[in-house]
Design a protein around this motif. Structure first.
Motif, PDB file in Angstrom:
ATOM      1  N   ILE A  89       0.852  -1.194   0.000  1.00 56.91           N
ATOM      2  CA  ILE A  89       0.000   0.000   0.000  1.00 56.91           C
ATOM      3  C   ILE A  89       0.890   1.247   0.000  1.00 56.91           C
ATOM      4  O   ILE A  89       2.103   1.143   0.218  1.00 56.91           O
ATOM      5  CB  ILE A  89      -0.945   0.047   1.234  1.00 56.91           C
ATOM      6  CG1 ILE A  89      -0.136   0.051   2.550  1.00 56.91           C
ATOM      7  CG2 ILE A  89      -1.941  -1.090   1.228  1.00 56.91           C
ATOM      8  CD1 ILE A  89      -0.954   0.472   3.763  1.00 56.91           C
ATOM      9  N   THR A  90       0.282   2.404  -0.189  1.00 57.73           N
ATOM     10  CA  THR A  90       1.054   3.650  -0.092  1.00 57.73           C
ATOM     11  C   THR A  90       0.858   4.224   1.316  1.00 57.73           C
ATOM     12  O   THR A  90      -0.098   3.870   2.020  1.00 57.73           O
ATOM     13  CB  THR A  90       0.558   4.694  -1.105  1.00 57.73           C
ATOM     14  OG1 THR A  90      -0.798   5.015  -0.767  1.00 57.73           O
ATOM     15  CG2 THR A  90       0.614   4.161  -2.537  1.00 57.73           C
ATOM     16  N   LEU A  91       1.750   5.140   1.698  1.00 53.38           N
ATOM     17  CA  LEU A  91       1.638   5.766   3.023  1.00 53.38           C
ATOM     18  C   LEU A  91       0.274   6.450   3.182  1.00 53.38           C
ATOM     19  O   LEU A  91      -0.334   6.395   4.258  1.00 53.38           O
ATOM     20  CB  LEU A  91       2.781   6.777   3.207  1.00 53.38           C
ATOM     21  CG  LEU A  91       2.909   7.410   4.590  1.00 53.38           C
ATOM     22  CD1 LEU A  91       3.193   6.373   5.657  1.00 53.38           C
ATOM     23  CD2 LEU A  91       4.003   8.478   4.606  1.00 53.38           C
ATOM     24  N   ASP A  92      -0.223   7.055   2.117  1.00 57.16           N
ATOM     25  CA  ASP A  92      -1.515   7.755   2.192  1.00 57.16           C
ATOM     26  C   ASP A  92      -2.674   6.809   2.507  1.00 57.16           C
ATOM     27  O   ASP A  92      -3.710   7.251   2.996  1.00 57.16           O
ATOM     28  CB  ASP A  92      -1.793   8.503   0.880  1.00 57.16           C
ATOM     29  CG  ASP A  92      -0.857   9.690   0.724  1.00 57.16           C
ATOM     30  OD1 ASP A  92      -0.502  10.295   1.748  1.00 57.16           O
ATOM     31  OD2 ASP A  92      -0.461   9.991  -0.415  1.00 57.16           O
ATOM     32  N   ASP A  93      -2.503   5.523   2.214  1.00 55.31           N
ATOM     33  CA  ASP A  93      -3.584   4.548   2.436  1.00 55.31           C
ATOM     34  C   ASP A  93      -3.435   3.803   3.757  1.00 55.31           C
ATOM     35  O   ASP A  93      -4.023   2.736   3.951  1.00 55.31           O
ATOM     36  CB  ASP A  93      -3.589   3.526   1.295  1.00 55.31           C
ATOM     37  CG  ASP A  93      -4.415   4.023   0.138  1.00 55.31           C
ATOM     38  OD1 ASP A  93      -5.274   4.909   0.357  1.00 55.31           O
ATOM     39  OD2 ASP A  93      -4.206   3.545  -0.991  1.00 55.31           O
ATOM     40  N   ILE A  94      -2.672   4.379   4.693  1.00 54.52           N
ATOM     41  CA  ILE A  94      -2.323   3.609   5.894  1.00 54.52           C
ATOM     42  C   ILE A  94      -3.541   3.243   6.764  1.00 54.52           C
ATOM     43  O   ILE A  94      -3.616   2.151   7.311  1.00 54.52           O
ATOM     44  CB  ILE A  94      -1.229   4.342   6.712  1.00 54.52           C
ATOM     45  CG1 ILE A  94      -0.701   3.415   7.794  1.00 54.52           C
ATOM     46  CG2 ILE A  94      -1.696   5.670   7.262  1.00 54.52           C
ATOM     47  CD1 ILE A  94       0.654   3.790   8.307  1.00 54.52           C
ATOM     48  N   ASN A  95      -4.520   4.140   6.875  1.00 55.99           N
ATOM     49  CA  ASN A  95      -5.706   3.812   7.685  1.00 55.99           C
ATOM     50  C   ASN A  95      -6.428   2.596   7.094  1.00 55.99           C
ATOM     51  O   ASN A  95      -6.822   1.681   7.827  1.00 55.99           O
ATOM     52  CB  ASN A  95      -6.640   5.018   7.764  1.00 55.99           C
ATOM     53  CG  ASN A  95      -6.075   6.114   8.660  1.00 55.99           C
ATOM     54  OD1 ASN A  95      -5.969   5.934   9.870  1.00 55.99           O
ATOM     55  ND2 ASN A  95      -5.692   7.242   8.066  1.00 55.99           N
ATOM     56  N   LYS A  96      -6.557   2.601   5.778  1.00 55.80           N
ATOM     57  CA  LYS A  96      -7.181   1.481   5.079  1.00 55.80           C
ATOM     58  C   LYS A  96      -6.355   0.201   5.298  1.00 55.80           C
ATOM     59  O   LYS A  96      -6.898  -0.891   5.460  1.00 55.80           O
ATOM     60  CB  LYS A  96      -7.228   1.832   3.583  1.00 55.80           C
ATOM     61  CG  LYS A  96      -8.191   1.057   2.770  1.00 55.80           C
ATOM     62  CD  LYS A  96      -8.323   1.756   1.410  1.00 55.80           C
ATOM     63  CE  LYS A  96      -8.533   0.779   0.304  1.00 55.80           C
ATOM     64  NZ  LYS A  96      -8.335   1.416  -1.010  1.00 55.80           N
ATOM     65  N   GLY A  97      -5.037   0.361   5.314  1.00 55.69           N
ATOM     66  CA  GLY A  97      -4.142  -0.777   5.549  1.00 55.69           C
ATOM     67  C   GLY A  97      -4.421  -1.433   6.896  1.00 55.69           C
ATOM     68  O   GLY A  97      -4.429  -2.666   7.007  1.00 55.69           O
ATOM     69  N   PHE A  98      -4.688  -0.616   7.914  1.00 56.91           N
ATOM     70  CA  PHE A  98      -4.975  -1.204   9.236  1.00 56.91           C
ATOM     71  C   PHE A  98      -6.355  -1.865   9.264  1.00 56.91           C
ATOM     72  O   PHE A  98      -6.554  -2.830  10.013  1.00 56.91           O
ATOM     73  CB  PHE A  98      -4.786  -0.164  10.347  1.00 56.91           C
ATOM     74  CG  PHE A  98      -3.336  -0.027  10.708  1.00 56.91           C
ATOM     75  CD1 PHE A  98      -2.672  -1.070  11.350  1.00 56.91           C
ATOM     76  CD2 PHE A  98      -2.614   1.102  10.370  1.00 56.91           C
ATOM     77  CE1 PHE A  98      -1.315  -0.988  11.666  1.00 56.91           C
ATOM     78  CE2 PHE A  98      -1.257   1.203  10.679  1.00 56.91           C
ATOM     79  CZ  PHE A  98      -0.611   0.152  11.331  1.00 56.91           C
ATOM     80  N   ASP A  99      -7.291  -1.390   8.457  1.00 54.59           N
ATOM     81  CA  ASP A  99      -8.566  -2.114   8.321  1.00 54.59           C
ATOM     82  C   ASP A  99      -8.309  -3.506   7.755  1.00 54.59           C
ATOM     83  O   ASP A  99      -8.885  -4.494   8.210  1.00 54.59           O
ATOM     84  CB  ASP A  99      -9.527  -1.355   7.397  1.00 54.59           C
ATOM     85  CG  ASP A  99     -10.059  -0.075   8.025  1.00 54.59           C
ATOM     86  OD1 ASP A  99     -10.224  -0.047   9.269  1.00 54.59           O
ATOM     87  OD2 ASP A  99     -10.310   0.892   7.278  1.00 54.59           O
ATOM     88  N   LEU A 100      -7.423  -3.549   6.763  1.00 55.38           N
ATOM     89  CA  LEU A 100      -7.078  -4.832   6.127  1.00 55.38           C
ATOM     90  C   LEU A 100      -6.451  -5.778   7.152  1.00 55.38           C
ATOM     91  O   LEU A 100      -6.821  -6.954   7.225  1.00 55.38           O
ATOM     92  CB  LEU A 100      -6.026  -4.586   5.049  1.00 55.38           C
ATOM     93  CG  LEU A 100      -6.414  -4.529   3.584  1.00 55.38           C
ATOM     94  CD1 LEU A 100      -5.153  -4.333   2.732  1.00 55.38           C
ATOM     95  CD2 LEU A 100      -7.129  -5.794   3.161  1.00 55.38           C
ATOM     96  N   LEU A 101      -5.508  -5.264   7.941  1.00 55.04           N
ATOM     97  CA  LEU A 101      -4.826  -6.103   8.933  1.00 55.04           C
ATOM     98  C   LEU A 101      -5.845  -6.621   9.959  1.00 55.04           C
ATOM     99  O   LEU A 101      -5.835  -7.794  10.319  1.00 55.04           O
ATOM    100  CB  LEU A 101      -3.712  -5.312   9.647  1.00 55.04           C
ATOM    101  CG  LEU A 101      -2.852  -6.130  10.604  1.00 55.04           C
ATOM    102  CD1 LEU A 101      -1.965  -7.123   9.849  1.00 55.04           C
ATOM    103  CD2 LEU A 101      -1.960  -5.231  11.464  1.00 55.04           C
ATOM    104  N   ALA A 102      -6.746  -5.725  10.399  1.00 59.66           N
ATOM    105  CA  ALA A 102      -7.738  -6.114  11.406  1.00 59.66           C
ATOM    106  C   ALA A 102      -8.694  -7.174  10.862  1.00 59.66           C
ATOM    107  O   ALA A 102      -9.163  -8.031  11.614  1.00 59.66           O
ATOM    108  CB  ALA A 102      -8.516  -4.886  11.864  1.00 59.66           C
TER     109      ALA A 102
END
Ligand SMILES: NC(=O)c1ccc[n+]([C@@H]2O[C@H](COP(=O)([O-])OP(=O)(O)OC[C@H]3O[C@@H](n4cnc5c(N)ncnc54)[C@H](O)[C@@H]3O)[C@@H](O)[C@H]2O)c1
Ligand SMILES: [Zn+2]
Ligand SMILES: [Zn+2]
Length: 374
Positions: free
Chosen positions: A350-363
């Motif tokens: 992912i890109t740094l700008d998408d980090i919140n979305k990245g944590f949704d994915l991890l969760a």
């Protein structure tokens, strides 16, 4: 210097984080490295459940905090008294800096370094204080690293020099997921050749434990998760049996097929139900090891008599009971010889700008390691 960094401003925000955006991408001022510190340019950083635990409040930490700790980069400036690193060296970050002088450090247990733990809890660097700030406020460091940033100033003892042949996104995994999961198996438990093993919780840490158990010669490896995608991945990586712990009788099922449980069970989810399963499927005389970092108020209970009458062992494993400068090069060497294929943990970029979305994915639990490349 001015850098772009991912700053957590709110703990316990509503999910999905893509909507509530508790992490903001901000421009921060990063001070020069002080004595015993280096400036590194971050090249790759991965999302770990321990970051998510700061976001959701399970690991209470001071905010605002620049998150991220599992990363690799290049040394671009060297502070006073750092004599064993050179400009251009590639390094992997380790999430507990060790002072080398406290009680645990003197005993060869740097993962338990006391000043290191105190600095991590306070959100400072090992040398004291913060190097990150805005014009009006101090920004706390996450685990001495703050890796979701273009650059980071870290203690020299927060990094290990690594082989330049290993791509950054792969090297990044070694300072947390790999050192924790593999180390739990080979250091904390020191499993015996031919022993039987269970891994409960198949994220970055658990799958690393699984690969560590294969490398260390386990004969049978039972993998357990609540997510079918993870069970499939574990099977592909070499688990001999997989079980879904959403099944109410999962403990009985596993005890039945293994004839009374496993020699070693590793709990790598960080939740009490997973710990219940891990303890329940450890056999008489066996060892249960946890790497989980649940909320400090969570309690785990078990039949007291089982410890004695079954000679059971229950152990915690922090940073894989590692000596970073010894273990990371060893694990990387095995990786390069295809005996520890930890690159298979990488499921998303992912890109740094998408980090919140990245944590949704991890969760959500389908992804193992999600990487940001800089
Ligand atoms: N001990 C250490 O030094 C250390 C280092 C890094 C991470 N951690 C901790 O280890 C834990 C795992 O970290 P991670 O980054 O691999 O997490 P992750 O989010 O990548 O993976 C967790 C996995 O556990 C599974 N899970 C959840 N509930 C479960 C249950 N009841 N039974 C079985 N599986 C279940 C999830 O589906 C997921 O696959 C976290 O608590 C994290 O904070 C500890
Ligand atoms: Zn981590
Ligand atoms: Zn120490």
């Amino acid at each position: 210097m001015k850098i772009k960094s991912a700053v957590l401003r709110e703990i316990g925000a509503k999910t999905p984080y893509e909507k509530s955006q508790p992490i903001k991408i901000e421009t921060l001022e990063l001070d020069s490295p002080q004595k015993g510190e280096v400036l590194i340019q971050i090249k790759a950083a991965s999302l770990c459940h321990s970051d998510l635990s700061v976001m959701n409040g399970s690991r209470p930490r001071p905010v605002p905090m620049a998150l991220g700790h599992e990363a690799a980069g290049v040394v671009v400036e060297i502070g006073e008294d750092v004599i064993d690193l050179e400009l251009g060296d590639h390094v992997a970050c380790v999430f507990v800096p060790s002072c080398g002088h406290c009680g645990p450090c003197r005993e060869g247990r740097p993962a338990l370094c006391e000043p290191g733990a105190a600095a991590n809890t306070a959100g400072t660097l090992l040398g004291g204080g913060n190097r990150l700030h805005t014009e009006t406020e101090i920004i706390n460091h996450h685990l001495g690293v703050s890796a979701f940033s273009e650059y980071a100033v870290v203690s020299r003892n927060s990094v290990v020099k690594v082989n330049k042949e290993i791509p950054f996104e792969k090297a990044a995994l070694f300072g947390c997921a790999v050192i924790t999961g593999v180390g739990a198996v080979v250091n904390t438990a020191s499993i015996k050749l031919g022993s039987t093993v269970a891994v409960v919780g198949l994220g970055g840490v658990g799958l690393s434990a699984l690969l560590g158990a294969i490398a260390a010669g386990a004969s049978r490896i039972v993998a357990v998760d609540i997510n079918e995608t993870k069970l499939k991945q574990a099977k592909e990586l070499g688990a001999t049996d997989v079980f879904n712990s959403k099944d109410a009788d999962v403990v009985e099922q596993i005890r039945k097929v293994t004839g009374g449980g496993l020699d070693y069970a590793f709990e790598t989810a960080g939740v009490v139900p997973a710990m219940d399963v891990a303890y329940g499927i450890t056999k008489r005389g066996g060892t249960t090891v946890t790497t989980g970092l649940p909320h400090p108020e969570n309690q785990f209970s078990f039949p007291y008599v089982s410890l004695t009458a079954e000679e059971r062992t229950l152990k915690g494993s922090y940073v894989g009971s590692c000596v970073p400068s010894r273990d990371i090069p060893r694990y990387m060497d095995l990786f390069q010889k295809d005996r520890l294929p930890v690159d298979k943990l990488i499921t998303d970029f992912i890109t740094l700008d998408d980090i919140n979305k990245g944590f949704d994915l991890l969760a959500k639990g389908d992804s193992s390691r999600i990487i940001i490349k800089f």
